[in-house]
Design a protein around this motif. Sequence first.
Motif, PDB file in Angstrom:
ATOM      1  N   ASN A 254      55.011 -57.558  25.509  1.00 57.81           N
ATOM      2  CA  ASN A 254      55.270 -59.004  25.471  1.00 57.81           C
ATOM      3  C   ASN A 254      56.577 -59.323  24.751  1.00 57.81           C
ATOM      4  O   ASN A 254      57.230 -60.323  25.044  1.00 57.81           O
ATOM      5  CB  ASN A 254      54.114 -59.726  24.786  1.00 57.81           C
ATOM      6  CG  ASN A 254      52.864 -59.752  25.637  1.00 57.81           C
ATOM      7  OD1 ASN A 254      52.912 -59.593  26.851  1.00 57.81           O
ATOM      8  ND2 ASN A 254      51.705 -59.936  24.996  1.00 57.81           N
ATOM      9  N   ALA A 255      56.930 -58.445  23.791  1.00 55.35           N
ATOM     10  CA  ALA A 255      58.188 -58.626  23.048  1.00 55.35           C
ATOM     11  C   ALA A 255      59.356 -57.940  23.736  1.00 55.35           C
ATOM     12  O   ALA A 255      60.467 -57.915  23.189  1.00 55.35           O
ATOM     13  CB  ALA A 255      58.020 -58.081  21.627  1.00 55.35           C
ATOM     14  N   LYS A 256      59.099 -57.374  24.932  1.00 56.79           N
ATOM     15  CA  LYS A 256      60.112 -56.632  25.691  1.00 56.79           C
ATOM     16  C   LYS A 256      60.703 -55.492  24.847  1.00 56.79           C
ATOM     17  O   LYS A 256      61.917 -55.300  24.765  1.00 56.79           O
ATOM     18  CB  LYS A 256      61.206 -57.577  26.198  1.00 56.79           C
ATOM     19  CG  LYS A 256      60.672 -58.687  27.106  1.00 56.79           C
ATOM     20  CD  LYS A 256      61.786 -59.489  27.727  1.00 56.79           C
ATOM     21  CE  LYS A 256      61.241 -60.671  28.545  1.00 56.79           C
ATOM     22  NZ  LYS A 256      60.200 -60.282  29.513  1.00 56.79           N
ATOM     23  N   TYR A 257      59.782 -54.738  24.238  1.00 57.54           N
ATOM     24  CA  TYR A 257      60.165 -53.637  23.354  1.00 57.54           C
ATOM     25  C   TYR A 257      59.474 -52.369  23.837  1.00 57.54           C
ATOM     26  O   TYR A 257      58.259 -52.370  24.061  1.00 57.54           O
ATOM     27  CB  TYR A 257      59.741 -53.958  21.915  1.00 57.54           C
ATOM     28  CG  TYR A 257      60.127 -52.901  20.906  1.00 57.54           C
ATOM     29  CD1 TYR A 257      61.408 -52.847  20.384  1.00 57.54           C
ATOM     30  CD2 TYR A 257      59.185 -51.957  20.472  1.00 57.54           C
ATOM     31  CE1 TYR A 257      61.760 -51.877  19.458  1.00 57.54           C
ATOM     32  CE2 TYR A 257      59.531 -50.985  19.546  1.00 57.54           C
ATOM     33  CZ  TYR A 257      60.825 -50.951  19.043  1.00 57.54           C
ATOM     34  OH  TYR A 257      61.183 -50.001  18.132  1.00 57.54           O
ATOM     35  N   ASP A 258      60.240 -51.309  24.015  1.00 53.60           N
ATOM     36  CA  ASP A 258      59.690 -50.058  24.523  1.00 53.60           C
ATOM     37  C   ASP A 258      59.050 -49.237  23.409  1.00 53.60           C
ATOM     38  O   ASP A 258      59.605 -49.118  22.307  1.00 53.60           O
ATOM     39  CB  ASP A 258      60.787 -49.214  25.177  1.00 53.60           C
ATOM     40  CG  ASP A 258      61.295 -49.833  26.472  1.00 53.60           C
ATOM     41  OD1 ASP A 258      60.518 -50.562  27.106  1.00 53.60           O
ATOM     42  OD2 ASP A 258      62.464 -49.593  26.829  1.00 53.60           O
ATOM     43  N   THR A 259      57.882 -48.652  23.691  1.00 51.44           N
ATOM     44  CA  THR A 259      57.182 -47.789  22.728  1.00 51.44           C
ATOM     45  C   THR A 259      56.824 -46.475  23.414  1.00 51.44           C
ATOM     46  O   THR A 259      55.654 -46.215  23.700  1.00 51.44           O
ATOM     47  CB  THR A 259      55.911 -48.482  22.206  1.00 51.44           C
ATOM     48  OG1 THR A 259      55.112 -48.902  23.335  1.00 51.44           O
ATOM     49  CG2 THR A 259      56.236 -49.680  21.341  1.00 51.44           C
ATOM     50  N   PRO A 260      57.807 -45.609  23.673  1.00 54.47           N
ATOM     51  CA  PRO A 260      57.507 -44.366  24.396  1.00 54.47           C
ATOM     52  C   PRO A 260      56.532 -43.457  23.661  1.00 54.47           C
ATOM     53  O   PRO A 260      55.675 -42.817  24.287  1.00 54.47           O
ATOM     54  CB  PRO A 260      58.885 -43.705  24.557  1.00 54.47           C
ATOM     55  CG  PRO A 260      59.764 -44.360  23.545  1.00 54.47           C
ATOM     56  CD  PRO A 260      59.256 -45.751  23.396  1.00 54.47           C
ATOM     57  N   LEU A 261      56.624 -43.389  22.327  1.00 60.67           N
ATOM     58  CA  LEU A 261      55.680 -42.559  21.583  1.00 60.67           C
ATOM     59  C   LEU A 261      54.290 -43.192  21.593  1.00 60.67           C
ATOM     60  O   LEU A 261      53.281 -42.488  21.716  1.00 60.67           O
ATOM     61  CB  LEU A 261      56.164 -42.360  20.148  1.00 60.67           C
ATOM     62  CG  LEU A 261      57.446 -41.543  19.979  1.00 60.67           C
ATOM     63  CD1 LEU A 261      57.830 -41.455  18.501  1.00 60.67           C
ATOM     64  CD2 LEU A 261      57.290 -40.150  20.565  1.00 60.67           C
ATOM     65  N   GLY A 262      54.251 -44.501  21.473  1.00 56.84           N
ATOM     66  CA  GLY A 262      52.969 -45.191  21.548  1.00 56.84           C
ATOM     67  C   GLY A 262      52.319 -45.032  22.906  1.00 56.84           C
ATOM     68  O   GLY A 262      51.100 -44.822  23.014  1.00 56.84           O
ATOM     69  N   ASP A 263      53.122 -45.100  23.951  1.00 61.14           N
ATOM     70  CA  ASP A 263      52.590 -44.921  25.304  1.00 61.14           C
ATOM     71  C   ASP A 263      52.033 -43.510  25.493  1.00 61.14           C
ATOM     72  O   ASP A 263      50.974 -43.323  26.119  1.00 61.14           O
ATOM     73  CB  ASP A 263      53.683 -45.184  26.336  1.00 61.14           C
ATOM     74  CG  ASP A 263      54.156 -46.631  26.342  1.00 61.14           C
ATOM     75  OD1 ASP A 263      53.444 -47.495  25.787  1.00 61.14           O
ATOM     76  OD2 ASP A 263      55.250 -46.892  26.880  1.00 61.14           O
ATOM     77  N   ALA A 264      52.744 -42.513  24.941  1.00 63.13           N
ATOM     78  CA  ALA A 264      52.276 -41.129  25.061  1.00 63.13           C
ATOM     79  C   ALA A 264      50.978 -40.924  24.293  1.00 63.13           C
ATOM     80  O   ALA A 264      50.047 -40.261  24.772  1.00 63.13           O
ATOM     81  CB  ALA A 264      53.354 -40.172  24.548  1.00 63.13           C
ATOM     82  N   ALA A 265      50.899 -41.520  23.085  1.00 62.44           N
ATOM     83  CA  ALA A 265      49.669 -41.411  22.293  1.00 62.44           C
ATOM     84  C   ALA A 265      48.506 -42.086  23.007  1.00 62.44           C
ATOM     85  O   ALA A 265      47.385 -41.559  23.040  1.00 62.44           O
ATOM     86  CB  ALA A 265      49.880 -42.037  20.913  1.00 62.44           C
ATOM     87  N   LEU A 266      48.778 -43.234  23.606  1.00 59.36           N
ATOM     88  CA  LEU A 266      47.727 -43.949  24.332  1.00 59.36           C
ATOM     89  C   LEU A 266      47.212 -43.116  25.501  1.00 59.36           C
ATOM     90  O   LEU A 266      46.006 -43.094  25.780  1.00 59.36           O
ATOM     91  CB  LEU A 266      48.258 -45.298  24.826  1.00 59.36           C
ATOM     92  CG  LEU A 266      47.291 -46.162  25.621  1.00 59.36           C
ATOM     93  CD1 LEU A 266      46.013 -46.440  24.845  1.00 59.36           C
ATOM     94  CD2 LEU A 266      47.962 -47.479  26.025  1.00 59.36           C
TER      95      LEU A 266
END
Length: 294
Positions: A254-266
Amino acid sequence: MQRDMKLGLIGIGAMGMAMAKNLRRKEFQVHVRDIRPEAEAEASALGMTASPSPAVLSAQVDFVIVVVVNAQQIDEVLFGVNGFTRVPVRDKCVMLCSTISPEDTVRIAQRLAEHGVATIDAPISGGPSRAEAGTMSMMIAGEDAVLQRYANVLDALSDKQYRISATIGDGAKTKLVNNLLAGINLVAGAEALALGMKIGLDPHKLFDVICASSGHSWIFQDRMARALKDDFEARAFAHILTKDITLATAMADNAKYDTPLGDAALDIFRKTVDNGWAGLDDAAVIKTYLKGTT
């Protein structure tokens, strides 16, 4: 400290029960509500008063702490058929301790305000042992006058209070950022420990080295100590942290911020849940690595 204030606690799971025990030990009058009769029976045996519904509880207390799983459950216990707001509740206060989205936190606070009820946005962290000891972390957002009015309760619950802002929703945002990092750290730690096992290292010795070295994190030490004992009895359910990381990554989107590590953990957490380990401790993420399905 004021002891005659009557407190309600809705949701006495691992964290909620620990909080209730802490408050009762400190001689507060504690009323509880949970959908599990065994939890209410345990609370009653400790001198708390079990209520048949949130509506009945709300008529008996001044201040209500909500520690249920998600926003849907909060809506039910506050606004449902037998919810908190089904009786006159003006001038009371609800403290939201569940990990939910900031949007839901604001929405719920607005609905409560229509009933004349104040809201404290106060997600919690630290686990049941710290909750029972009164040493858990609280990320608190709310009006200063409201926080001051209930300062004795907050002080009884936690000696690690972080006053984020006066803006409802900022506590929820802070908790999601924290849990995003917790999930990343846990998955990274499980990945590293599983690698050590794969290449033939003694996992206990490797664990000791990591805990004394630069790879250490609190959640690695706490969760992997259980994993090494093959102890996956849930203190913190795998499906709960999966839900939290989902909320955190959605907040980032929603904040248009990428979280590649968060996505991998998820992704690892979702695979853990899909493997049938949703009801195990979140340390079970290492089982996903050891199963070889990552």
